[in-house]
Design an enzyme around this catalytic site. Structure first.
Site, PDB file in Angstrom:
ATOM      1  N   LYS A  68       6.937   5.004  -0.881  1.00  0.00           N
ATOM      2  CA  LYS A  68       6.400   4.225   0.236  1.00  0.00           C
ATOM      3  C   LYS A  68       5.754   2.993  -0.377  1.00  0.00           C
ATOM      4  CE  LYS A  68       4.414   3.153   4.245  1.00  0.00           C
ATOM      5  NZ  LYS A  68       3.626   1.985   3.757  1.00  0.00           N
ATOM      6  N   GLY A 109      -5.165   5.553  -3.791  1.00  0.00           N
ATOM      7  CA  GLY A 109      -5.648   4.719  -2.702  1.00  0.00           C
ATOM      8  C   GLY A 109      -7.037   5.124  -2.253  1.00  0.00           C
ATOM      9  N   SER A 110      -7.344   4.819  -1.002  1.00  0.00           N
ATOM     10  CA  SER A 110      -8.690   5.010  -0.476  1.00  0.00           C
ATOM     11  C   SER A 110      -8.979   6.475  -0.184  1.00  0.00           C
ATOM     12  CB  SER A 110      -8.874   4.203   0.806  1.00  0.00           C
ATOM     13  OG  SER A 110      -8.081   4.737   1.854  1.00  0.00           O
ATOM     14  N   CYS A 140      -9.848   1.471 -10.937  1.00  0.00           N
ATOM     15  CA  CYS A 140     -10.412   2.731 -10.461  1.00  0.00           C
ATOM     16  C   CYS A 140     -11.417   3.306 -11.446  1.00  0.00           C
ATOM     17  CB  CYS A 140      -9.291   3.736 -10.190  1.00  0.00           C
ATOM     18  SG  CYS A 140      -7.988   3.740 -11.420  1.00  0.00           S
ATOM     19  N   GLU A 173      -5.429  10.259  -6.042  1.00  0.00           N
ATOM     20  CA  GLU A 173      -6.567   9.647  -6.737  1.00  0.00           C
ATOM     21  C   GLU A 173      -7.272   8.775  -5.710  1.00  0.00           C
ATOM     22  OE1 GLU A 173      -7.392   5.933  -9.436  1.00  0.00           O
ATOM     23  OE2 GLU A 173      -5.778   7.168 -10.270  1.00  0.00           O
ATOM     24  N   GLY A 194      -7.840   7.251   3.651  1.00  0.00           N
ATOM     25  CA  GLY A 194      -6.401   7.393   3.815  1.00  0.00           C
ATOM     26  C   GLY A 194      -5.855   8.581   3.051  1.00  0.00           C
TER      27      GLY A 194
END
Length: 506
Positions: A182, A239-240, A300, A263, A243
């Site tokens: 994606k 990502g967040s 990150c 993560e 989400g």
């Protein structure tokens, strides 16, 4: 000549367009239109991956290593295109994109070498004991096998190393799992070029096209369709927290739950121990400022929180950090949304009880400049919101009253990707007390360094207890990450003619 993307999805080797389209939002240059994903396209990609899985799972390690190396070669062959569109889409400098491309191809080639060595298979053989009493033992052989098609969500902050052909994709392909990516809407053109490289490598080697698909953009429904498709057997995500947690919940609530390797976020606390602060507090403050602002703080592993014993040594540390951050000019963030979230996060921190602003800035649009705050440990412990990640070059100094409070503070942190101790020889006893706490807190514990920068190698762990990641027993960087997409299978009394080649040769 300026590169112009075709803007289509790549479904099992074919360009597929969509009536619904979206425009990219580059930091510089022209925007381009791209086909927008849909649940129907996800269904096509998953069907192709499912059909390709039996054949791909049975390929030899040599064949998969050749594929990984071919993908790396095809990416390098498109290096100029990747740098051109990647810089335009993200605002990252050319040197950063070139370096990240090297990391991306490097980890593909590392996985090729890793699977050729064969150790990852963890092959075991307990020979039959037909004469054993009171019961005989059968012949038992075990090794790791691929789990099935894998969904990968491209990351916003690493358009190459954590995206279309990034670590999750490399590990899944090395394991023998087809991949449906994606693509991230922040860099669709970069994802397209890399996707074309993977398609070209598959074609060159005559391998099944369904091994890889790229679905661009789309609404939240596209991601939901991907993780709930029954043919997908594992998910890799960077990502967040919000989400990622939503997708994690969907994976867990499926009729057949599947692992979601997400993560999600980390503040990566740095403990400045007293002897180190006394000996080199100013130098540590300067180094911390440099680490905070690396890549506009969009790593990150950005060490967003520093813990130091209150007093003159803390003053020296804070002053040096403030001076270092003042010299950093505005820089472009990866997306407008990230810049907005960064300013919102800075506002949230500044409004916390007892928080003192040491450096405030006025950054607008897609630009970001550093913020620095400090707070007492008492106030920090009383406000859980201060422990939440602010993605960008923001630093928070926590002043503790004494060593005992530093230990209490360490115990209070949630799961992290990293935890750091700045220490000298005289800090060994304190470090020994802190280490068991930091081991439980983080996937990587550092001494006398800064966590920005993640080495791609055998020993690296890039993961940690929740909310740093959703599976604390896994890593998304390094050769150990292949284990996420494998499962052990035991073969009892099977004739050698039926066993996988890798077990017969062991």
């Amino acid at each position: 000549m300026t590169f112009i993307p075709h803007g289509d999805h790549l479904i099992a080797g074919k360009r597929v367009g969509s009536e619904v389209r979206f425009s990219s939002a580059p930091a510089t240059g022209d925007a381009f239109d791209f086909s927008s994903g849909s649940p129907e396209l996800v269904d096509q990609a998953c069907a192709a991956a499912h059909a390709a899985f039996p054949g791909f799972a049975s390929t030899s390690r040599e064949e998969r290593a050749a594929l990984l190396n071919a993908i790396a070669d095809e990416i390098d062959a498109r290096g100029d295109q990747i740098t051109e569109i990647g810089c335009a889409e993200t605002g990252l400098p050319a040197a950063r994109l070139q370096g990240e491309r090297g990391r991306t191809t490097g980890q593909l080639r590392l996985f090729a070498s890793h699977i050729l060595a064969g150790d990852y298979l963890d092959r075991r053989h307990d020979e039959a004991l037909p004469e054993r009493q009171p019961l005989p033992r059968p012949d038992l052989r075990m090794m790791q096998r691929p789990v099935g098609p894998v969904a990968v969500f491209g990351a916003s902050n690493f358009p190459l190393a954590f995206s279309t052909a990034g670590g999750d994709t490399a590990a899944a392909l090395a394991a023998g799992c087809p991949v449906v990516v994606k693509g991230h809407g922040a860099h669709p053109g970069t994802g397209e070029v890399v996707g074309e490289a993977i398609v070209a490598a598959l074609e060159k080697l005559g391998m099944e096209a369904g091994i890889f698909s790229l679905v661009q953009g789309g609404t939240r429904a596209v991601g939901e369709a991907l993780v709930t498709d029954p043919r997908i057997k594992a998910v890799g995500f960077t990502g967040s927290l919000g989400g990622g947690r939503a997708l994690f919940n969907l994976c867990a609530s499926r009729p057949e739950p599947i692992p979601f390797f997400g993560e999600l976020g980390s503040v990566n606390p740095m403990f400045v121990l007293p002897k180190a602060a006394a000996a080199r507090g100013a130098a540590l403050g300067t180094g911390w400022a440099e680490s905070l602002t690396m890549g506009v703080g969009q790593f990150c592993t950005n060490p967003g929180i520093a813990i130091v014993l209150d007093g003159p040594d803390a003053d020296a540390f804070v002053q040096a950090a403030t001076d270092g951050l003042k010299s950093v000019s505005d820089q472009t963030m990866l997306t407008d949304g990230m810049a907005d979230a960064y300013r919102d996060g800075a506002r949230r921190v500044s409004e916390g009880a007892g928080v003192r602003s040491l450096l405030t800035t006025a950054c607008e649009g897609r630009n970001a400049a550093p913020y620095l705050f400090q707070v007492s440990a008492d106030d920090w412990l009383g406000n859980e919101e201060l422990s939440e990640e602010v993605f960008g070059p923001l630093g928070l100094v926590i002043r503790v009253k004494d060593i005992a409070q530093m230990k209490v503070l360490a115990e209070s942190f949630k799961g992290q990707l990293t935890a750091t101790m700045q220490m000298d020889d005289g800090d060994i006893n304190l470090a020994r007390d802190l280490l068991p706490v930091l081991e439980r807190m983080a996937g990587r514990v550092l001494a006398n360094g800064f966590p920005t920068g993640v080495e791609v190698c055998d020993a690296m762990v890039h993961g940690g207890p929740y909310p740093a990641s959703t599976n604390f027993g896994a890593t998304s960087v390094g050769t150990l990450s292949i284990r996420r997409f494998l499962r052990p299978v035991c073969y009892q009394n099977l004739p050698e003619a039926l066993l996988p080649d890798d077990l017969v040769k062991s």
